[in-house]
Design an enzyme around this catalytic site. Structure first.
Site, PDB file in Angstrom:
ATOM      1  N   GLU A   1       0.494  -1.240  -0.071  1.00 16.63           N
ATOM      2  CA  GLU A   1      -0.099   0.411   0.154  1.00 16.63           C
ATOM      3  C   GLU A   1       0.428   1.148   0.160  1.00 16.63           C
ATOM      4  O   GLU A   1       0.314   1.975  -0.093  1.00 16.63           O
ATOM      5  CB  GLU A   1      -0.994  -0.021   0.966  1.00 16.63           C
ATOM      6  CG  GLU A   1      -2.015  -1.288   1.427  1.00 16.63           C
ATOM      7  CD  GLU A   1      -2.610  -1.292   2.191  1.00 16.63           C
ATOM      8  OE1 GLU A   1      -2.053  -0.270   3.391  1.00 16.63           O
ATOM      9  OE2 GLU A   1      -3.822  -2.534   2.562  1.00 16.63           O
TER      10      GLU A   1
ATOM     11  N   ASN B   1       8.332   0.820  -0.349  1.00 12.16           N
ATOM     12  CA  ASN B   1       9.432   0.540   1.841  1.00 12.16           C
ATOM     13  C   ASN B   1       8.213   0.074   2.787  1.00 12.16           C
ATOM     14  O   ASN B   1       8.552  -0.961   3.332  1.00 12.16           O
ATOM     15  CB  ASN B   1       9.571   2.129   2.275  1.00 12.16           C
ATOM     16  CG  ASN B   1      11.252   1.876   1.584  1.00 12.16           C
ATOM     17  OD1 ASN B   1      11.329   2.031   0.898  1.00 12.16           O
ATOM     18  ND2 ASN B   1      10.783   3.736   2.029  1.00 12.16           N
TER      19      ASN B   1
ATOM     20  N   ASP C   1      11.380  -3.322 -11.121  1.00 11.83           N
ATOM     21  CA  ASP C   1      12.558  -3.547 -10.358  1.00 11.83           C
ATOM     22  C   ASP C   1      11.969  -3.180  -9.547  1.00 11.83           C
ATOM     23  O   ASP C   1      12.974  -3.603  -7.942  1.00 11.83           O
ATOM     24  CB  ASP C   1      13.467  -3.223 -11.233  1.00 11.83           C
ATOM     25  CG  ASP C   1      13.758  -4.634 -12.768  1.00 11.83           C
ATOM     26  OD1 ASP C   1      13.399  -5.679 -12.541  1.00 11.83           O
ATOM     27  OD2 ASP C   1      13.365  -3.755 -14.008  1.00 11.83           O
TER      28      ASP C   1
ATOM     29  N   GLY D   1       5.453  -4.356 -14.023  1.00  9.23           N
ATOM     30  CA  GLY D   1       6.261  -2.975 -14.026  1.00  9.23           C
ATOM     31  C   GLY D   1       5.878  -2.870 -15.130  1.00  9.23           C
ATOM     32  O   GLY D   1       5.770  -2.832 -15.805  1.00  9.23           O
TER      33      GLY D   1
ATOM     34  N   GLY E   1       9.772  -1.291 -16.619  1.00 11.81           N
ATOM     35  CA  GLY E   1      10.716  -1.511 -17.105  1.00 11.81           C
ATOM     36  C   GLY E   1      10.922  -3.369 -16.848  1.00 11.81           C
ATOM     37  O   GLY E   1      11.106  -4.039 -18.598  1.00 11.81           O
TER      38      GLY E   1
ATOM     39  N   ASP F   1      15.116   7.489 -17.489  1.00  8.15           N
ATOM     40  CA  ASP F   1      14.001   6.390 -16.613  1.00  8.15           C
ATOM     41  C   ASP F   1      13.712   7.486 -16.106  1.00  8.15           C
ATOM     42  O   ASP F   1      11.997   6.707 -15.735  1.00  8.15           O
ATOM     43  CB  ASP F   1      14.994   5.166 -16.205  1.00  8.15           C
ATOM     44  CG  ASP F   1      14.524   4.234 -15.294  1.00  8.15           C
ATOM     45  OD1 ASP F   1      13.385   4.304 -15.300  1.00  8.15           O
ATOM     46  OD2 ASP F   1      14.902   3.536 -14.390  1.00  8.15           O
TER      47      ASP F   1
ATOM     48  N   ARG G   1       3.775   6.678 -17.666  1.00  8.63           N
ATOM     49  CA  ARG G   1       3.749   5.803 -17.075  1.00  8.63           C
ATOM     50  C   ARG G   1       3.042   4.798 -17.991  1.00  8.63           C
ATOM     51  O   ARG G   1       2.642   3.664 -17.920  1.00  8.63           O
ATOM     52  CB  ARG G   1       3.949   5.654 -15.769  1.00  8.63           C
ATOM     53  CG  ARG G   1       3.713   4.139 -14.600  1.00  8.63           C
ATOM     54  CD  ARG G   1       3.665   4.716 -12.852  1.00  8.63           C
ATOM     55  NE  ARG G   1       4.792   4.609 -12.797  1.00  8.63           N
ATOM     56  CZ  ARG G   1       5.912   3.918 -12.755  1.00  8.63           C
ATOM     57  NH1 ARG G   1       5.598   2.646 -12.902  1.00  8.63           N
ATOM     58  NH2 ARG G   1       6.881   4.308 -12.656  1.00  8.63           N
TER      59      ARG G   1
ATOM     60  N   GLU H   1      16.056   3.155  -8.821  1.00  7.41           N
ATOM     61  CA  GLU H   1      15.248   3.981  -8.332  1.00  7.41           C
ATOM     62  C   GLU H   1      16.602   4.744  -7.949  1.00  7.41           C
ATOM     63  O   GLU H   1      17.970   4.901  -8.274  1.00  7.41           O
ATOM     64  CB  GLU H   1      15.042   2.890  -6.352  1.00  7.41           C
ATOM     65  CG  GLU H   1      14.729   2.027  -6.567  1.00  7.41           C
ATOM     66  CD  GLU H   1      12.936   2.750  -7.114  1.00  7.41           C
ATOM     67  OE1 GLU H   1      12.687   3.476  -6.450  1.00  7.41           O
ATOM     68  OE2 GLU H   1      12.865   1.797  -8.348  1.00  7.41           O
TER      69      GLU H   1
END
Length: 496
Positions: free
Chosen positions: A184, A187, A210, A240, A242, A307, A314, A471
């Protein structure tokens, strides 16, 4: 793979041979032959024989399930079994991918209902035993227990519905048990695997891009018992944009490059049938002494710009990267900095060194960032367009960036960099050729590739974008070294 087969070539090691009919009933009797590796089907109908459609075979390595059962009607004395296969199939000129084929057979060899069920069970049990023997040992308990972590916002936001329609049915048919946890917030997965008792599951499955796998690996490495838990097998299901690790595992498993639900089906099959293989993990240290663990890549410059800046697209799925590439090419940026690296040594030396390091996870190949790199390192100081450190074969589902990588645990970092002298035409040529992995054969000017085991990047300014496994991190000096086979991931590829 479900194709016609000449039974005159059937091996002599036939283990079972009986007469069945296929359900739904077509009125034709079938001779089923079972060898250690294949199920052969021979129609006993003269009509089928004359039309050339009398023979077929299935490889047991493509089978995920086989079960016996009684008919629903209590007056039905037949015994039944259903075998479910996912052979690789594709239309002419298109990439083959796993496609579901279910075959149900009925026997009425006896007037005794229990005897017919017993015969069907004999076949089902033997097929199950044999398909478990195919290839490498699976090494997971049967039935396997999976913890599935799913990010519903990844990619185009369809991960949950895709899991329900493409993954759950296969897991159910394969008799796998799973616990589904839908994340949700960012992290959440990292905190969960860091703090929770994971002994109830045999593998951790990530259905996302990823980024969620990045959370999981770093959460495992933050545990007091990291040395044990990082060995728990991981699995990836593309959910996702990628999907680089999913595309890489698909490649290592012997599949052709596919995207979308075809890639998802292939990866779900790998989850059901795969075995743990070593996964390289790169330990990264930033100038602020932050420790980051990476399974895929570190990028600085053009690739990380595309990226992150394409996040606004997206909703377009993987096409966002093509749009982002075009936009960034129109306003190409360069970045001044210093790149240092330690070229890869022989595989035997690398393997030996990393086995020692893995026990304590010391980055023995690097020195502190505030000290100069060792004298035997190579250093390039320039105006860079891109720097990419990649440890898997794919940078994205359609970016076959490191075709030389044959497995996830080879122990090398593939360092690519290009300076400001590379032209826009060369960059376009690079990214087009990268779709098929032919870019390294085309001698693209000012693009350098070198295998390394450790590297350091020192940007002159902190204004650029730097990413680890997709990230964003602070753009500042960073260095890393590879730890060969520190983790494990499920694959159909060889156990290196």
């Amino acid at each position: 793979m479900g194709e016609a087969h000449d039974l005159s070539t059937v091996p002599t090691d036939v283990l079972l041979c009986d007469t069945f009919s296929q359900v739904p009933e077509d009125g034709n009797a079938l001779s089923l032959l079972l060898t250690r590796t294949q199920l052969f089907i021979q129609s006993l109908s003269a009509t089928s024989a004359s039309s050339g459609s009398s023979r077929a075979s299935f490889h047991l390595s493509d089978c995920i399930s086989c079960r016996a059962f009684r008919g629903k009607d209590s007056r039905d004395i037949g015994g039944y079994f259903t075998a479910i296969f996912f052979p690789l199939r594709g239309m002419l000129g298109t990439a083959a991918y796993r496609q579901r084929i279910s075959r149900t057979f009925r026997t009425e060899a006896s007037r005794d209902r229990e005897q017919n069920l017993k015969l069907a069970r004999t076949w089902a049990q033997k097929i199950c035993l044999l398909f478990d023997e195919q290839g490498h040992p699976r090494l997971l308990p049967s039935p396997a227990r999976f913890l599935v972590l799913l990010n519903p916002r990844g990619g185009t936001g369809k991960a949950f519905s895709l899991f329900e329609t493409h993954v759950m049915p296969m897991l159910t048919e394969a008799n796998a048990h799973f616990t589904l946890l839908v994340t949700e917030r960012p992290n959440q997965a990292r905190e969960l695997v860091r703090e929770r008792d994971l002994s109830a599951w045999d593998a951790i499955v990530v259905m996302s891009g990823d980024g969620l796998m990045f959370e999981v690996i770093n959460g495992l490495m933050e545990r007091p018992d990291w040395a044990t838990t990082i060995k728990k097998p991981l699995s990836i299901l593309p959910g996702g944009s990628g999907n680089a690790l999913a595309a890489s595992i698909n490649h290592y498993s012997g599949h052709q490059q596919v995207t979308g639900t075809k890639l998802l089906t292939n990866c779900a099959f790998i989850l059901c049938k795969g075995h743990p293989v070593p996964l390289d993990i790169v330990s990264l240290t930033t100038s602020s002494q932050q420790r980051i663990f990476s399974f895929l890549s570190l990028a600085w410059g053009f690739i990380s710009d595309v990226d992150i800046e394409s996040e606004k697209y997206r909703f377009m799925g993987y096409a966002r990267f093509s749009v982002g590439t075009f936009v960034r090419l129109t306003a190409l940026r360069t970045y001044r900095g210093r790149l240092s690296y330690l070229p890869a040594i022989s595989s035997s030396e690398s393997s030996s060194a990393d086995r020692t390091e893995t026990r304590v996870l010391e980055d023995s190949l690097v020195v502190p960032l505030d000290q100069p790199v060792p004298s035997h390192w190579h250093t390039v100081e320039d105006q860079f367009v891109l720097v990419l450190a990649l440890y898997q074969s794919h940078l994205g589902a359609e970016h076959f960036t490191a075709p030389m990588v044959k497995g996830p645990g080879e122990g090398n970092i593939h360092l690519f960099y290009a300076n400001s002298r590379i032209s826009r035409t060369s960059l376009i040529k690079l990214f087009i050729a990268m779709e098929k992995g032919t870019h390294l054969d085309q001698e693209i000017a000012h693009l350098i590739h070198v295998p390394v085991v450790a590297f350091r990047i020192e940007p002159s300014e902190s204004t650029g974008i730097m990413t680890v496994d997709g990230e964003v991190i602070e753009c500042s000096p960073i260095q890393g070294q590879i730890h060969r086979g520190l983790g494990h991931v499920l694959s159909l590829g060889p156990q290196l």
